[in-house]
Design an enzyme around this catalytic site. Structure first.
Site, PDB file in Angstrom:
ATOM      1  N   GLY A 150     -68.399  -3.797  24.222  1.00 30.19           N
ATOM      2  CA  GLY A 150     -67.387  -2.789  24.523  1.00 30.19           C
ATOM      3  C   GLY A 150     -66.141  -3.051  23.700  1.00 30.19           C
ATOM      4  N   GLY A 154     -63.327  -0.828  24.001  1.00 27.37           N
ATOM      5  CA  GLY A 154     -62.229  -0.016  24.537  1.00 27.37           C
ATOM      6  C   GLY A 154     -60.995  -0.893  24.650  1.00 27.37           C
ATOM      7  CG  LEU A 155     -57.247   0.636  26.200  1.00 30.98           C
ATOM      8  CD1 LEU A 155     -56.234   1.077  27.241  1.00 30.98           C
ATOM      9  CD2 LEU A 155     -56.549   0.481  24.856  1.00 30.98           C
ATOM     10  CG  HIS A 171     -57.691  12.738  37.994  1.00 34.26           C
ATOM     11  ND1 HIS A 171     -56.852  13.815  38.001  1.00 34.26           N
ATOM     12  CD2 HIS A 171     -57.005  11.735  37.392  1.00 34.26           C
ATOM     13  CE1 HIS A 171     -55.705  13.462  37.420  1.00 34.26           C
ATOM     14  NE2 HIS A 171     -55.785  12.217  37.048  1.00 34.26           N
ATOM     15  NE  ARG A 214     -54.728   9.512  39.059  1.00 34.40           N
ATOM     16  CZ  ARG A 214     -54.957   8.899  37.922  1.00 34.40           C
ATOM     17  NH1 ARG A 214     -56.013   8.112  37.799  1.00 34.40           N
ATOM     18  NH2 ARG A 214     -54.144   9.055  36.911  1.00 34.40           N
ATOM     19  CG  HIS A 266     -60.461  10.199  36.448  1.00 30.11           C
ATOM     20  ND1 HIS A 266     -60.511  10.577  35.129  1.00 30.11           N
ATOM     21  CD2 HIS A 266     -59.360   9.423  36.572  1.00 30.11           C
ATOM     22  CE1 HIS A 266     -59.471  10.059  34.486  1.00 30.11           C
ATOM     23  NE2 HIS A 266     -58.775   9.340  35.334  1.00 30.11           N
ATOM     24  CD  GLU A 286     -63.409   3.246  34.488  1.00 29.26           C
ATOM     25  OE1 GLU A 286     -62.789   3.534  33.456  1.00 29.26           O
ATOM     26  OE2 GLU A 286     -63.990   4.085  35.204  1.00 29.26           O
ATOM     27  NE  ARG A 315     -57.668   4.102  37.234  1.00 26.21           N
ATOM     28  CZ  ARG A 315     -56.968   5.006  36.539  1.00 26.21           C
ATOM     29  NH1 ARG A 315     -55.692   4.823  36.283  1.00 26.21           N
ATOM     30  NH2 ARG A 315     -57.551   6.106  36.108  1.00 26.21           N
TER      31      ARG A 315
END
Ligand SMILES: Cc1cc2nc3c(=O)[nH]c(=O)nc-3n(C[C@H](O)[C@H](O)[C@H](O)COP(=O)(O)OP(=O)(O)OC[C@H]3O[C@@H](n4cnc5c(N)ncnc54)[C@H](O)[C@@H]3O)c2cc1C
Ligand code: FES
Lengths: 263, 637
Positions: B40, B42-43, B266, B330, B401, B425, B435
């Protein structure tokens, strides 16, 4: 497909080529009862579902986020990168842009630097290698000053953001008659070059990135501006002039020449 | 079994610093002898691979897209939180910690959340140094906006493309390490199995998505940063390729899956327009700073929004939650929208939508200001719906989401399988049962830049480099298993496509394990999932072969894993006899419809051990202690 009364029937001509060695050709498909609310890729999904049910191989195309930001989708639609609508990617294109009875030609990005993998999927790793040469600031993880220690004038921050909006899709290359990557490179050079954090290495960066771009076999820029017209993020060709100025100013000193891999 | 999160004890304010000091170190000359696989980019994974490479470890990083820059973090719009308190509005590390614990409905670990709040400030500094063009004011200072669940302005943003800009920062840092030779990047590779040798994670098995080959990679540790699993609902705001595969395969190899029932729906997504829909598009929560949610007071209203007078509109969030209003968290905002629609007050096709109206903000601030703040979101909305939200209110509806649940990890981000680390995540750690907006980007970068570089050393220092390489029999065994399953998928040649099955599974999950769950609906799902799964294995049609690009085969594998995972997720929801955060059980609510937790019986992390498909999974509990925040009923009134 949908039973919608606005539904359309379309004829597609799609580039099919199993792999780089295979000889490619345009194949004809009928897309029936297409709803105007579908996205272009959803229309292709449905064509693919039919192909699978008929026991044929579905059309290969790159896609992931389907919201215009990952830069994965990449198709020439009727000869235009990302299709007829300005400032969007294929995945954001909706079928209401077409009319019943239209013929649509769908082809991959074509450029020597982006070898074909399969059907509409190409290999864009040349872009990766350009970023790897110097598309960054050399900040270490940790040990950096407070985010507000250096103020950045709003216009500079905005201009950096305009350039940084690039999604690396390659439409600029696909649209350019010379298959030049100038807009892509200029966007990164400008994004980092206008910020105080990136300016420090500006001269080395622009030289290294331009050298790598040439090495990858992208063509020259002869001011057609097709790149700007095709860019889904509306990145302006003025960044190219800006980069050219930065390149001119970056007359290297002796030790920098070897470090940055030559001029 | 009672699980131990191995959190430091003593005062929470100094817990992370003390822990860092206590962790073992790997000396600089030895670092390059250790190979770390990061799955991965991603961030979380991108930041981890870049930082570990920079430290001198020998890193190999993997992603299924053609570039590390395309991970789904790229799609995050709204912003990233940090406790900088630049606006001088009363923020602090403690307040960010407190808001996150409360926002998560008291189902997260205090120590992990404290650390997250503490390093949040470093993240902003790091990103600025990388050239992330955050929004600034005219004096040149960083600008902030507000997000749901907080009464301070602590969200940093880069227009409506914050995730993109943060990811490009991490991707560029990663590219710098590739150039330096410390990181080797493998794109268009999908991890299909985890290789465990003598109880420790020592490698992965991948499919090369271009050649179709099955490849083995060994490492002294494996870091999974493979994102979330809400595509189990078929339609979600996630990218088409997001899957539970990496995490689920780790589960099948012994890692515990924690709190899988905590999924976030979401509140502000563009409503579905038809059956052809392949994904749902999020409209950033930041829109709720200036947009007001309302529905007509009259049921089955058919006037246009502009024709409905003020007095006949119900600004239901402002009415029900006066102190947070449109910025209610949310889970609360989503359920409120669903309630309105269930009550026949929904708007748009099928009545599954509520208005998000900007007319007040436009008359107060002018259209230009709104365009500056959200221009790209309004544009995106128009592309999809053909409506101009400067003129008519947006229509929004909740959509799957984010997954708060994920692989169980201890305070070091290491799972119960030694050598397997999980970040972003993909793990369960900091968001509890819900979250807060702008906190996922924060977590991904915290884990990647500032946690794993310290904690991985604690494990590596105890293991010999190169203990098991790809010639170890476990690697071959894993390759054989993967090949066997791929061949099986190709051989079925049934009548339904992979998408037909995925849509079917999504329907079961959305209807029975979605925004509101009952014991009844969950039991229905537990009957229907295995039935459809069985049919999948008999009647799916995957065209093409093993060699070369085969996107159907990729998708078939992901859907097969979702089928197995869905059952565990449902079981978890059924066992948790309480409502908390994103997990709303209709049986457990107060008189005015608010979620009712059961702290007496459920103040724990539920971590499941896989025992085989036809066997009950085993539940392990990690009790949660609240020593710094008072365990209280969450109220946003
Ligand atoms: C539309 C949208 C908007 C959002 N907006 C915000 C926001 O404003 N603020 C906020 O804080 N959060 C936001 N979020 C949430 C946040 O973006 C994500 O939770 C976060 O970015 C996840 O990061 P990650 O690194 O864990 O995973 P991802 O970015 O999803 O990366 C996963 C990586 O794993 C790889 N991968 C996955 N499976 C495999 C496999 N089997 N083999 C090989 N590689 C694999 C992928 O290629 C990818 O590189 C948003 C999410 C979405 C969907
Ligand atoms: S699929 Fe991501 S930009 Fe089109």
């Amino acid at each position: 497909m949908s039973a919608d009364h606005n539904a359309m029937n379309l004829t597609l001509f799609v580039w099919r080529q199993k792999n780089a060695k295979d000889k490619g050709r345009l194949e004809r498909y009928e897309a029936k009862s297409v709803s105007p609310d579908m996205s272009f890729l959803e229309m292709l999904d449905i064509v693919n579902e039919d192909l699978i049910k008929q026991g044929s191989d579905p059309i290969v195309f790159d896609h992931d986020c389907r919201e215009g930001i990952c830069g994965m989708c990449s198709q020439m639609i009727n000869g235009v990168a990302h299709g007829p609508e300005a400032e969007i990617t294929v995945c954001q294109l909706h079928m209401r842009r077409f009319k019943d009875g239209d013929s649509i030609y769908i082809e991959p990005w074509r450029s020597k630097a982006f070898p074909l993998i399969s059907d509409l999927m190409v290999d864009r790793r040349a872009f990766e290698r350009i970023i790897q040469t110097y598309g960054y600031t050399s900040a270490h993880t940790g040990g950096v000053p407070d985010g507000n220690a250096t103020t950045i004038p709003k216009p500079a921050a905005e201009m950096a953001m305009d350039a940084a909006a690039c999604i690396g899709c390659g439409a600029c290359v696909a649209a350019c008659p010379n298959a030049s990557a100038m807009l892509f490179v200029a966007a990164k050079v400008s994004h980092l070059g206008v910020l105080p954090q990136g300016e420090v290495e500006g001269a080395r960066r622009v030289r290294a990135m331009v050298a790598q771009m040439d090495k990858e076999g992208f063509g020259n820029c002869t001011n057609h501006y097709e790149c700007e017209a095709a860019c889904p993020k509306g990145i302006k060709v003025t960044f190219i002039s800006r980069m050219n100025r930065e390149l001119m100013k970056s007359i290297p000193t002796g030790d920098e020449v070897s470090a940055a891999g030559g001029f | 079994m009672i699980l131990d999160g191995k959190c430091p004890t003593g005062p929470i304010q100094t817990s992370w610093d003390r822990h860092c000091f206590d962790l073992k170190l790997v000396n600089p000359a030895n670092k390059r002898k250790y190979k770390v696989l990061v799955v991965g980019t991603g961030l979380a994974g991108g930041a981890a691979a870049a930082s570990l490479g920079e430290l001198g470890y020998n890193v190999e990083a993997f992603c299924y897209q053609d570039s590390a820059r395309r991970a789904h973090s790229i799609a995050a719009q709204g912003g990233i939180n940090a406790a900088k308190n630049y606006p001088n509005d009363g923020d602090s590390i403690y307040r960010l910690f407190y808001d996150t614990i409360k926002g998560g409905d008291f189902r997260a670990r205090e120590a992990d959340v404290w650390r997250l709040a503490q390093v949040s400030n470093n993240i902003i500094d790091q990103c600025v140094a990388q050239g992330v063009p955050f929004a600034r004011d005219y004096a040149g200072y960083l600008d902030n906006r507000s997000f749901g669940g907080a009464q301070v302005s602590r969200t940093f943003y880069a227009r409506g493309q914050t995730g993109q800009q943060l990811l490009l920062g991490a991707y560029q840092a990663l590219s710098r390490q590739v150039n330096a030779g410390t990181v080797k990047l493998y794109t268009r590779r999908e991890m299909l199995d985890l290789v465990v040798v003598d109880g420790e994670a020592k490698g992965i098995t991948c499919r090369n998505l271009v050649t179709g080959e099955i490849e083995s990679y060994w490492g002294d540790a494996v870091v999974l940063a493979t994102g979330g699993y809400v595509n189990v609902f078929y339609l979600s705001t996630n990218a088409m390729g997001c899957s539970v595969t990496a995490a689920w395969r780790a589960t099948k190899k012994g890692a515990y899956m924690a709190n899988p029932c905590y999924t976030q729906i979401h509140p502000t997504c563009i409503p579905q327009s038809g059956d052809h829909q392949s994904k749902l598009t999020l409209m950033s929560e930041s829109l709720r700073n200036d947009g007001r949610c309302w529905v007509p007071k009259k049921q089955s209203e058919n006037r246009k929004p502009g024709e409905i007078p003020e007095a006949e509109r119900d600004y239901y969030l402002e009415r029900k939650y006066p102190s947070f209003g449109n910025l209610a968290p949310r889970d609360i905002a989503s359920r409120a929208a669903k309630e309105q629609c269930d009550d026949n007050r929904g708007v748009g096709p099928g009545g599954r939508g509520v208005f998000l109206d900007f007319s007040d903000a436009i008359s107060r601030l002018g259209e230009d200001k709104i365009r500056e703040r959200y221009g790209n979101l309004f544009q995106m909305y128009e592309k999809i719906t053909d409506e101009n939200a400067y003129k008519v209110p947006m229509r929004i509806y909740p959509a799957p989401h984010y997954s708060m649940g994920g692989l169980w990890v201890d305070y070091n981000c290491m799972s119960n399988v030694p050598g397997l680390f999980v970040l972003g995540e993909a793990n369960f750690s900091v968001h509890g049962a819900n979250r807060l907006g702008a906190s996922a980007l924060m977590q991904g970068l915290a884990d990647g830049y500032f946690v794993i570089p310290y904690t991985i050393a604690g494990y590596l220092a105890t293991t010999k480099p190169g203990k098991a390489k790809t010639d170890h029999p476990e690697f071959k065994k894993s390759r054989d298993e993967v090949e066997g399953q791929l061949k099986k998928l190709l051989s079925i040649k049934g009548k339904k496509t992979v998408t037909d099955f995925h849509r079917g599974l999504g329907k079961i999950m959305w209807e029975n394990v979605g925004m509101a769950r009952t014991a009844e609906s969950l039991k229905t799902a537990l009957r229907e999932i295995p039935k459809l799964r069985e049919e999948f294995w008999q009647n799916v049609n995957v065209s093409g072969g093993m060699a070369g690009v085969n996107q159907q085969l990729e998708n078939a594998w992901r859907v097969a894993d979702f089928f197995e995972f869905a059952e565990l997720m449902t079981r978890d929801a059924l066992h948790r006899n309480e409502s908390c955060g994103g997990h709303f059980r209709v049986e457990y609510q107060s008189e005015d419809g608010e979620a009712m937790r059961d702290d007496q019986n459920f103040t724990y992390v539920g971590a499941w051990e896989f025992k085989g498909l036809d066997k009950e999974p085993e539940l392990h509990k990690e009790p949660l202690k609240f020593e710094n925040v008072h365990l209280a009923v969450r109220s946003y009134k």
